[in-house]
Design a protein around this motif. Structure first.
Motif, PDB file in Angstrom:
ATOM      1  N   TYR A 266     -31.214 -55.494 -62.053  1.00 38.99           N
ATOM      2  CA  TYR A 266     -31.652 -54.658 -63.261  1.00 38.99           C
ATOM      3  C   TYR A 266     -33.180 -53.971 -63.101  1.00 38.99           C
ATOM      4  O   TYR A 266     -33.488 -53.148 -63.833  1.00 38.99           O
ATOM      5  CB  TYR A 266     -31.725 -55.531 -64.398  1.00 38.99           C
ATOM      6  N   VAL A 271     -38.016 -50.444 -65.714  1.00 37.60           N
ATOM      7  CA  VAL A 271     -37.804 -51.822 -66.040  1.00 37.60           C
ATOM      8  C   VAL A 271     -38.664 -52.614 -65.034  1.00 37.60           C
ATOM      9  O   VAL A 271     -38.406 -52.687 -63.848  1.00 37.60           O
ATOM     10  CB  VAL A 271     -36.313 -52.448 -65.933  1.00 37.60           C
ATOM     11  N   THR A 294     -29.173 -60.521 -70.378  1.00 37.27           N
ATOM     12  CA  THR A 294     -30.527 -59.395 -70.165  1.00 37.27           C
ATOM     13  C   THR A 294     -30.063 -58.018 -69.972  1.00 37.27           C
ATOM     14  O   THR A 294     -30.433 -57.194 -70.477  1.00 37.27           O
ATOM     15  CB  THR A 294     -30.900 -59.964 -69.026  1.00 37.27           C
ATOM     16  N   LEU A 298     -30.835 -54.853 -72.290  1.00 36.27           N
ATOM     17  CA  LEU A 298     -31.560 -53.621 -71.560  1.00 36.27           C
ATOM     18  C   LEU A 298     -30.622 -52.335 -71.945  1.00 36.27           C
ATOM     19  O   LEU A 298     -31.076 -51.315 -72.298  1.00 36.27           O
ATOM     20  CB  LEU A 298     -31.713 -53.828 -69.823  1.00 36.27           C
ATOM     21  N   ALA A 311     -38.980 -50.965 -70.307  1.00 33.47           N
ATOM     22  CA  ALA A 311     -38.881 -52.416 -70.754  1.00 33.47           C
ATOM     23  C   ALA A 311     -39.271 -53.267 -69.935  1.00 33.47           C
ATOM     24  O   ALA A 311     -39.641 -52.934 -68.612  1.00 33.47           O
ATOM     25  CB  ALA A 311     -37.353 -52.486 -70.850  1.00 33.47           C
ATOM     26  N   VAL A 313     -39.336 -57.318 -68.268  1.00 30.71           N
ATOM     27  CA  VAL A 313     -38.491 -58.684 -68.255  1.00 30.71           C
ATOM     28  C   VAL A 313     -39.443 -59.859 -67.668  1.00 30.71           C
ATOM     29  O   VAL A 313     -39.734 -59.606 -66.554  1.00 30.71           O
ATOM     30  CB  VAL A 313     -37.122 -58.425 -67.486  1.00 30.71           C
ATOM     31  N   ILE A 326     -37.125 -60.187 -72.981  1.00 26.54           N
ATOM     32  CA  ILE A 326     -37.033 -58.735 -72.640  1.00 26.54           C
ATOM     33  C   ILE A 326     -37.822 -58.136 -73.810  1.00 26.54           C
ATOM     34  O   ILE A 326     -37.545 -58.434 -74.949  1.00 26.54           O
ATOM     35  CB  ILE A 326     -35.534 -58.435 -72.775  1.00 26.54           C
ATOM     36  N   ASP A 328     -39.578 -54.183 -75.337  1.00 21.56           N
ATOM     37  CA  ASP A 328     -39.648 -52.930 -75.284  1.00 21.56           C
ATOM     38  C   ASP A 328     -40.558 -52.319 -76.162  1.00 21.56           C
ATOM     39  O   ASP A 328     -41.322 -52.949 -77.071  1.00 21.56           O
ATOM     40  CB  ASP A 328     -38.279 -52.239 -75.430  1.00 21.56           C
ATOM     41  N   GLU A 375     -38.642 -57.906 -79.152  1.00 18.33           N
ATOM     42  CA  GLU A 375     -38.682 -58.686 -78.177  1.00 18.33           C
ATOM     43  C   GLU A 375     -37.611 -59.807 -78.553  1.00 18.33           C
ATOM     44  O   GLU A 375     -37.442 -60.345 -79.379  1.00 18.33           O
ATOM     45  CB  GLU A 375     -40.084 -59.472 -78.221  1.00 18.33           C
TER      46      GLU A 375
END
Length: 388
Positions: A266, A271, A294, A298, A311, A313, A326, A328, A375
Motif C-alpha cells: 500500500y 501514502v 487497512t 485507504l 494518508a 499509516v 490510518i 488522513d 483517524e
C-alpha cells in the motif's frame, strides 16, 4: 433466568407463549378431574363431616376457582398475580377443611377429604410458568399446610406432600424439555431460512458478479501489462467469493507473517508507511485481516477525499498487541454517517474494516472531526510466546 428461575419461552411463531397452550390445557383437564373426584368423595362421606354446610361452601369455592383458573391461565399473558392467587386459594381451602370435616374425619385411615387431589393444581401451574424450582417451592408450601391440618404425622399423612413434590419435579422437567425443543426448532427454522437466502444470493452472484470477475481475469491476462495485475486481483476475489457463496470462510494461510510485508504493497507517493525496523510477526490470518482492513480504509480515503489526498499509516509493535493507525487530512466523517451507511447496506466500514478486525479478535476506534480529517486505529492482540 431471574429470581426463582423463571424461564423465557421461545417460539418462532407469533405469540410468546404459544408452546405453553397444550400444557395449560392438560392442567385444565386435571383440575376438572380432581374437582369431580373430591366432589364425589365429599358426597359419599358427607354424613361423617362435622359441618356439612361448610363442606358444601368449600366445594363451591373450589368449583368457582377451578373455572376462573382455567379461563385465566388460558388467556392471560402475565400470570404472576394469578399464580399467587391460585396458591392462596388452595391454602385457604386446606385450612378450612379441618373446620368443616372435624377431627374424626381427619384421622388416619379415614377416606380422603377435600381438597386432597385438587391441591396439586397450583404446583403444576407453577411448574409450567417457571420450571422446577418454583414448582418445588409451591409443593413444599402446600405440603406443609396439608401436614399441619392433621393431628398426627404418619406415613399416610406424608403421601400427599411427596406426590405433590414428584408432580412438580416431573412437570417442571417436562416444561424445560419443551422449552429446549422449541429453541432448537427456532434455530433449525433460522438455519433453513439462512440456507435458502444464501442459495438465492449464490444464484444471483453466479449469474453476475462471478462472471464479471472471471471475464476481468481472462481479459487482463490477455492484455498484459498493468491489466494483468488487475486480472490477478480479480481472480483472487473470484476465488474468495466462491468460497463465501459455498458457505465456507476464506482460508487463511498457515503459520506466521510479517505485517510489514503485508502492508508494504500500500506504500505509494500519497501514502506514507511507518513501521518498525524489526519484523512485526503475527499469525497469517491476523496479518491478512489487518492488511485487508487497512486497504479498505485507504480506499475510503481516495473515494471520499479525492485521488490526490494524502494518508499516513503507522504500525506500532507492542508486547501484547499490534496497532495500525490510518490517518488522513480529508473533510472528516459527519456525525451519524457511518450508522446511516450501514443501515443503507453500505458495509465498507462495518464489515471490511470492523468485521475483519473483530474476527481477528481486535477492536477498531474511529476518530473524526469535520474539516480535520479522520483517524482509524486497528488494534489486534497478539498471543504471548509460551514461557520456557
Amino acid at each position: 433466568m431471574v429470581g426463582w428461575g423463571w424461564q423465557r419461552r421461545v417460539d418462532p411463531r407469533p405469540g410468546p407463549e404459544a408452546d405453553d397452550v397444550p400444557l395449560w390445557r392438560a392442567i385444565a383437564v386435571f383440575r376438572l378431574g380432581a374437582l369431580l373426584y373430591v366432589g364425589l368423595t365429599a358426597v359419599v362421606n358427607l354424613r361423617s363431616y362435622r359441618h356439612p354446610w361448610l363442606m358444601w361452601a368449600e366445594l363451591a369455592l373450589m368449583g368457582v376457582w377451578t373455572a376462573a383458573a382455567i379461563a385465566g391461565y388460558a388467556t392471560s399473558r402475565r400470570r404472576g398475580p394469578l399464580l399467587g392467587t391460585d396458591l392462596a386459594v388452595v391454602l385457604g381451602c386446606l385450612l378450612l377443611t379441618p373446620l368443616a370435616a372435624g377431627a374424626a374425619a381427619m384421622g388416619p385411615g379415614r377416606p380422603p377429604v377435600p381438597p386432597s387431589a385438587w391441591m396439586a393444581g397450583p404446583v403444576l401451574a407453577w411448574a409450567v410458568a417457571g420450571g422446577r424450582r418454583p414448582a418445588v417451592a409451591a409443593a413444599l408450601l402446600i405440603g406443609a399446610a396439608d401436614v399441619a391440618t392433621h393431628h398426627r404425622l404418619t406415613q399416610t399423612t406424608l403421601n400427599g406432600p411427596v406426590l405433590l413434590l414428584l408432580a412438580g419435579l416431573g412437570m417442571g422437567q417436562l416444561t424445560r424439555l419443551i422449552v429446549d425443543a422449541r429453541q432448537r426448532l427456532r434455530q433449525a427454522v433460522e438455519l433453513d431460512a439462512a440456507t435458502r437466502e444464501r442459495e438465492r444470493l449464490a444464484r444471483g452472484i453466479h449469474d453476475s458478479v462471478l462472471q464479471v470477475l472471471a471475464l476481468v481475469q481472462r481479459r487482463g491476462a490477455e492484455i498484459g501489462g498493468p491489466a494483468a495485475e488487475l486480472g490477478r486481483l480479480a481472480g483472487a476475489q473470484e476465488a474468495a467469493l466462491r468460497e463465501l457463496v459455498a458457505g465456507r470462510a476464506p482460508s487463511a494461510p498457515a503459520g506466521g507473517a510479517d505485517l510489514r510485508a503485508e502492508l508494504g504493497r500500500y506504500a505509494a507517493p500519497d501514502v506514507s508507511l511507518s513501521a518498525p525496523a524489526e519484523p512485526v510477526t503475527l499469525p497469517a490470518g491476523a496479518a491478512t485481516a489487518i492488511a485487508a482492513a487497512t486497504g479498505a480504509a485507504l480506499d475510503n480515503v481516495r473515494r471520499h477525499c479525492g485521488p490526490d489526498a494524502r494518508a499516513w499509516v503507522l504500525v506500532e509493535d507492542e508486547p501484547d498487541a499490534v496497532t495500525v493507525t490510518i490517518r488522513d487530512e480529508g473533510p472528516g466523517i459527519p456525525s451519524g454517517r457511518l450508522a446511516r451507511a450501514a443501515a443503507d447496506g453500505r458495509i465498507g466500514v462495518a464489515q471490511s474494516i470492523r468485521g475483519r478486525i473483530r474476527d481477528a479478535g481486535g477492536i477498531v476506534t474511529i476518530t473524526s472531526t469535520p474539516g480535520q480529517g479522520t483517524e482509524i486505529e486497528l488494534r489486534v492482540p497478539r498471543a504471548r510466546p509460551p514461557v520456557r
